[in-house]
Enzyme design. Structure first.
Site: not given
Length: 803
Positions: A29, A75, A119
């Site tokens: 991680r 993931h 976006y």
């Protein structure tokens, strides 16, 4: 379904579960791998984009598509964490070389959030493709993804040392990492140096890679800290912004900040500077403006006229994030475990990884070349007996029969037979035969080259060097951060912090202190001072907010008070008691105060006690940085007390007057300056049951005026006292009486006529010294009050000034 309930100690269960969790977040991680410099989420994002063909030479794709692909395939975590990691890899103020190119709002150095992933659009950067180059040539190990539906790489081939180039930061269980970014060209030079000389020292590495190179630029100070970090993995350097002082019209200046320290929030920095201005923590700043635009970062700190630009800049370095400490903590996953690594160890691990990558790639290419060579040799052989081959194929029943016949008749292998039956007719031209022969020669040369790489480590290292130099040539950029050898000491003058403003400081006998504006003082008048009943003004001084007050007590202590810290109150108000500023002991009271403008003045302070001790100490010795409690200025013996404190040059003459009527005149040049805690030397030789009541500096054309406990006063010309030596008995100034002799209550040296008061336990009498006639040394003076009616005099005080 059968229940299986286990009875286990809670600490064992928690320990086991937390241990697994810790292992996971450390390895998979938060901590980057030393080989490719990436955390798992970053590696998965880059690999997913590569696998989808979302590369630098293609069009941009919606970020949401990539995030969904990463979550769905590699993931299984929140989309926000994946998108945040993706955005960070596109921010050129976080990474020295971005790994993701993004269209749209990807955040800002002001810590503004990026636009939503629906976006923005993204693709791999050109440098990221270098991390992924040759990934499909068996260069790295692969593992199954979380649901066993696809394969993902455990590490990327990484054709340059990304860990040092882009750095990393992360926090896991028990471990944290802070690796700064570096200049790509310098990191590659350091790698090449280690390849050429494995025994290279840190000092030699620092000749080509002197320190970090932050994407935000700035100035890095402290090469010793960098060296320590490069050797051990831990160290500290100072990072400050790049600043210029520009001239403005009207004689004013402005501080222009064009680069800020790494990972400092620009808007927070601007806000902090403006808060210092608004809160008046610092004098001289007129306005703070953020003038950052498309041309680059720019923060303008406009100053007032005649402001000290250098001093203000030093204050900003000290009290804002314009200067920060960067703490190296270079932890990375090496051999599947977290390790604190120096630069050399990091690069050696990277070189070892590259050796494995190039070996595996070469072996893969060798196997492919051998397979192709085998086919080419079969095709050349087939073309050499083309008519027989064609005849054999024509006589065969089908494709598989044709292959079997070719294998049986002409000893072709399965692969060669497959290639022959699949051969297209146009390939049977004379030109193609030549091409096959050329390809055969090329394959032969390729095989020799690959075998040389595999079998010769020196040749393998030369390949690594060549590829690193190619990356260096394509992607090297000039250094952004400047490195300075030493950490510059920050000196802040009090003029920057405190305005130069005149004030009046007053102290009463009972210990009430305050500062008052000259306007309030002038409007009220000296004798309208606010005091408690029975209290009187001890002293007042014209001062400045930048000055320091030294307040002395009878117990040999002094109190260091910066004038600006005193409460600003009206002249008629009471003020603050000293015990509210610092703790005082019982029976401790004020005997005097001295205003200091500059401790570096060539002055001393004279301190005298009632038991006849005296000392001189340099003014500079009274300067301290911590002053939360009284500080010892004279070591007192037995029941001794300080009675006089004066600021002197050291060449003055003094007159010591005792209670039993002795006076000694001598020069202070006889006394040497001694330490602040010393006890001093003997001032006058006292008789038994005698004590000093006054130690005063003499002035030309001055008078000595004394008062006795019986109410008599006497004024004498200073000329009557011849100069003697320190520690003598002195001369008699009162007529000796066998019955009820006079005792001196107090004595003063005056140059003008002043008002005075005589006090007993019953009454207070006030008059002016001009009413006292001059007398010789052998009289007891004149009675000013009736000793029977007025009572015994216990205090004789001069008033500060005439009404």
């Amino acid at each position: 379904m059968q229940e299986n309930i286990q009875s286990l100690p809670l600490e064992d269960v928690i320990g086991d579960r937390f241990g697994r969790y810790s292992k996971y977040i450390i390895q998979d991680r938060a901590i980057p791998d030393v080989r490719d410099g990436l955390k798992p989420v970053q590696r998965r994002i880059l690999f997913a984009m590569h696998a989808e063909g979302n590369t630098y030479d293609k069009n941009f794709r919606k970020s949401a598509k990539t995030v969904g692909n990463v979550i769905g395939n590699y993931h299984p975590h929140g989309d926000t964490s994946v998108y945040d990691a993706m955005v960070r890899m596109s921010q050129d103020w976080k990474l020295r070389h971005v790994l993701v190119e993004m269209h749209g709002n990807n955040g800002s150095i002001d810590n503004d959030p990026p636009a939503a992933m629906r976006y923005t659009e993204a693709k791999l950067s050109k440098l990221a493709s270098v991390l992924l180059r040759n990934i499909n040539q068996d260069t790295v190990d692969w593992v199954q993804n979380f649901d066993d539906t696809a394969m993902e790489p455990m590490v990327l081939p990484a054709n340059y040392p990304n860990l040092l180039v882009n750095g990393s930061t992360g926090i896991s269980a028990g471990y944290a990492t802070d690796i700064p970014p570096h200049n790509l060209s310098e990191v590659i030079d350091a790698t090449l140096m280690i390849i050429d000389n494995p025994n290279v020292t840190t000092e030699e590495i620092m000749t080509v890679m002197p320190g970090p190179d932050f994407p935000t630029g700035g100035i890095i100070q402290g090469k010793s800290g960098i060296k320590q970090a490069y050797e051990t993995g831990k160290g500290k350097a100072i990072v400050r912004g790049k600043v210029e002082i520009e001239k403005l019209r009207g004689g004013r200046e402005e501080i222009v900040i064009t680069e800020i320290p790494f990972e400092v929030n620009k808007s927070t920095l601007v806000k902090r500077i403006d808060e210092l201005r608004a809160d008046k923590k610092i004098e001289g700043i007129l306005e703070v403006r953020d003038e950052t635009d498309r041309n680059g970062l720019r923060i303008a700190v406009e100053l007032k006229k005649d402001a000290n630009a250098e001093g203000i800049l030093n204050y900003l370095y000290k009290n804002t994030d314009l200067q920060v400490a960067y703490n190296f903590n270079m932890v990375a996953i090496s051999d599947r475990r977290p390790s604190l690594l120096g630069v050399k160890a990091m690069l050696q691990s990277y070189i070892k990884h590259q050796q494995e990558v190039i070996l595996r790639r070469s072996q893969f290419e060798l196997d492919q070349a051998k397979k192709r060579m085998h086919i080419v040799e079969g095709l050349i052989k087939a073309l050499s007996i083309l008519d027989e081959v064609i005849e054999t194929i024509r006589q065969s029943k089908n494709k598989s029969d044709a292959k079997e016949n070719l294998k049986t008749k002409y000893d072709f292998t399965e692969a060669q037979a497959e290639a022959i039956v699949m051969l297209q007719l146009y390939r049977l031209t004379n030109t193609d035969i030549v091409q096959l022969e050329n390809e055969h020669d090329e394959l032969k040369a390729t095989l020799e080259k690959l075998e040389k790489i595999i079998n010769d480590k020196k040749h393998l290292m030369s390949v690594i060097k060549r590829e690193l130099k190619a990356v260096q040539k394509d992607f090297s950029e000039p250094r952004l951060s400047t490195i300075e050898d030493e950490i510059q000491e920050i000196k802040i003058s009090k003029e920057i912090l405190i305005p130069s403003e005149e004030t009046i400081v007053s102290m009463t006998k009972d210990g009430y202190i305050k500062r008052t504006s000259p306007r309030s003082f002038g409007a009220s008048g000296l004798y309208e001072l606010g005091t408690k009943d029975g209290d009187v003004l001890l002293d007042y001084k014209e001062s400045n907010l930048q000055d320091v007050l030294l307040v002395f007590t009878n117990l040999g202590h002094y109190i260091y008070i910066p004038v600006h810290q005193l409460p600003d109150v009206k002249w008629k108000d009471l003020g603050t008691h000293l015990s509210q500023i610092v703790p005082l002991t019982q029976n401790e009271y004020v005997v005097g105060m001295i205003n200091v403008t500059d401790f570096n003045q060539e002055q001393s302070i004279m301190i005298a006690t009632q038991n006849g001790m005296i000392k001189k100490t340099l003014l500079i010795d009274f300067n301290v940085t911590r002053y939360s409690r009284p500080i010892v200025c004279m070591k007192l013996k037995d029941d001794d007390q300080v009675i006089t404190v004066q600021s002197i040059t050291g060449e003055e003459h003094i007159l010591v007057v005792t209670q039993n009527g002795f006076a000694l005149h001598y020069s202070l040049a006889e006394i040497n300056n001694i330490g602040i805690k010393a006890a001093g030397v003997k001032s006058i030789n006292l008789k038994d049951n005698d004590k000093v009541v006054s130690t005063e500096i003499l002035y030309p054309e001055s008078d000595l005026i004394i008062a006795t406990h019986r109410g008599a006063m006497k004024k004498m010309k200073i000329d009557l006292f011849e100069e003697s030596k320190r520690a003598n008995r002195g001369v008699v100034i009162l007529k000796e009486l066998k019955s009820n002799p006079h005792k001196v209550v107090n004595a003063y040296i005056i140059t003008d006529d002043l008002n005075f008061t005589l006090s007993s336990s019953n009454e207070t009498y006030q008059s002016n010294t001009k009413t006292i006639r001059n007398a010789d040394r052998y009289t007891n003076g004149s009675f000013i009050v009736d000793e029977k009616e007025f009572g015994q005099i216990d205090a004789f005080n001069l008033l500060i000034a005439d009404e």
